[in-house]
Design an enzyme around this catalytic site. Sequence first.
Site, PDB file in Angstrom:
ATOM      1  CG  ASP A 142      55.621  -4.581  23.501  1.00  0.00           C
ATOM      2  OD1 ASP A 142      55.137  -3.541  23.044  1.00  0.00           O
ATOM      3  OD2 ASP A 142      54.979  -5.378  24.198  1.00  0.00           O
ATOM      4  CG  HIS A 173      52.211  -2.077  24.337  1.00  0.00           C
ATOM      5  ND1 HIS A 173      52.752  -3.338  24.228  1.00  0.00           N
ATOM      6  CD2 HIS A 173      50.981  -2.234  24.879  1.00  0.00           C
ATOM      7  CE1 HIS A 173      51.880  -4.232  24.686  1.00  0.00           C
ATOM      8  NE2 HIS A 173      50.791  -3.587  25.081  1.00  0.00           N
ATOM      9  CG  ASN A 186      63.876   3.488  42.079  1.00  0.00           C
ATOM     10  OD1 ASN A 186      62.670   3.349  42.337  1.00  0.00           O
ATOM     11  ND2 ASN A 186      64.300   3.855  40.882  1.00  0.00           N
ATOM     12  CB  ILE A 188      61.300   6.940  43.031  1.00  0.00           C
ATOM     13  CG1 ILE A 188      62.126   7.612  44.116  1.00  0.00           C
ATOM     14  CG2 ILE A 188      60.606   8.011  42.187  1.00  0.00           C
ATOM     15  CD1 ILE A 188      63.279   8.448  43.588  1.00  0.00           C
ATOM     16  CG  ASN A 264      43.490  -6.873  25.381  1.00  0.00           C
ATOM     17  OD1 ASN A 264      43.639  -7.577  26.372  1.00  0.00           O
ATOM     18  ND2 ASN A 264      44.381  -5.979  25.012  1.00  0.00           N
ATOM     19  CB  ALA A 278      48.299 -16.218  23.960  1.00  0.00           C
ATOM     20  CE1 TYR A 280      50.205 -21.315  16.566  1.00  0.00           C
ATOM     21  CE2 TYR A 280      51.501 -19.447  17.307  1.00  0.00           C
ATOM     22  CZ  TYR A 280      50.815 -20.104  16.306  1.00  0.00           C
ATOM     23  OH  TYR A 280      50.738 -19.558  15.063  1.00  0.00           O
ATOM     24  CG  ASP A 306      48.492 -21.919  29.981  1.00  0.00           C
ATOM     25  OD1 ASP A 306      47.976 -23.060  29.971  1.00  0.00           O
ATOM     26  OD2 ASP A 306      49.245 -21.518  29.089  1.00  0.00           O
ATOM     27  CB  SER A 330      49.757  -5.926  26.873  1.00  0.00           C
ATOM     28  OG  SER A 330      49.121  -4.744  27.302  1.00  0.00           O
TER      29      SER A 330
END
Length: 390
Positions: A142, A173, A186, A188, A264, A278, A280, A306, A330
């Site tokens: 990414d 991203h 944790n 938080i 998207n 994706a 494939y 999927d 994403s």
Amino acid sequence: MRKFIIVVICLLFTSINIFEIAFAKELKKSETQEKEYIISYENSVEEDLIKEVGGKSIKSFKYSPAVTASLTKQQVNKLMKNKMIVDVEQNEKVYAAENEDNMGNYPMNNVTYPSWNLKQTRINKVLNKGIRGGDIKVGVIDSGISTSHFDLKVEGGVNILDSAGSYDDDYGHGTRVAGIIAALDNDIGVKGVAPDAELYSIKVLDSKGEGMISDIISGIEWAIENDIDIINLSVQTTIENKLLKKTINQAIKQGVIIVAAAGNKGYSETESTITYPANYQSVISVGALTKKKLRADFSSIGENLDLMAPGEYVYTTFGKGYFVAFSGTSIATPHVTGTAALMLSVNQSLTQSQIKKILKKSATPLGEERLYGAGELNANKAIKKTEKIN
């Protein structure tokens, strides 16, 4: 009147001639303009072939006899005549598979943000059993991951764009994706799907959230070389690339699990809108759901979809100590990546095909497969099925 007709005809022919000249100039310009291509060889790289046609090599790959090179169309045509060349594909742009819809940034302030996504996918039940993805290496291909965010622990990584540069996130991203996968437990901020999984930042997107297909290929190769267990690909391009497909299949053969965002591009009556990688078949592709378990309007559809996971207004990490409620396939994808990490922590011998099969069989059906795939991710059922495999 006759003179007028003659004048009109002359003007018409003049206009056609001007158009033809302009078209010829544009054609010549496109023929001589340099672009970046991915050249695949039959056996081994022969860079002299590129030099012979006047082109310039840029970089090579580790697991395939291929290079990227700067070439004109004329040079490509000359190169394709050589029997040693298998393919010449234009190196296209790749983008973060994000949706611009978000609910703003929030500072830490010792606040715990809602985790409806973990409840809806039954991930919270798995975490309550003490299954947390420990010792599983997850590579986030990414824009990098923020190494200064207190709710994330990054074990290592690489900057594919600049080998001497930082793999820190200068776009945001990758940090959002990483938070869904493995934000620390944790009390938080937010909690990740697999909070004990090891995060690796594989930076392939720049400060605008853009990269090239060749960068994705190099990122996958780095993951293979560094024994990464799972790769998250929350990136999208509408262009199919043979070397990318080949590299993905090489990674899967070597035991790497690959999960990718469906994209998207929304709905279409007649055709698939799923983006690559994706699209494939070997990849686990993930679409986005709303809190009401409906397909998000932006989520791509198609036969290679999927399953689905939460992808609208899901809280995750962002920036230096900030959190954001964000949307996109994403955001949906790392839920499945994190679940795969939980599954592998139970049984590290699982293959890509086994994980894909279990995830689809344990999913909660929601409707037409073209729109929803096998249905919504159900992590608890997936773990139960995983535990039954010897």
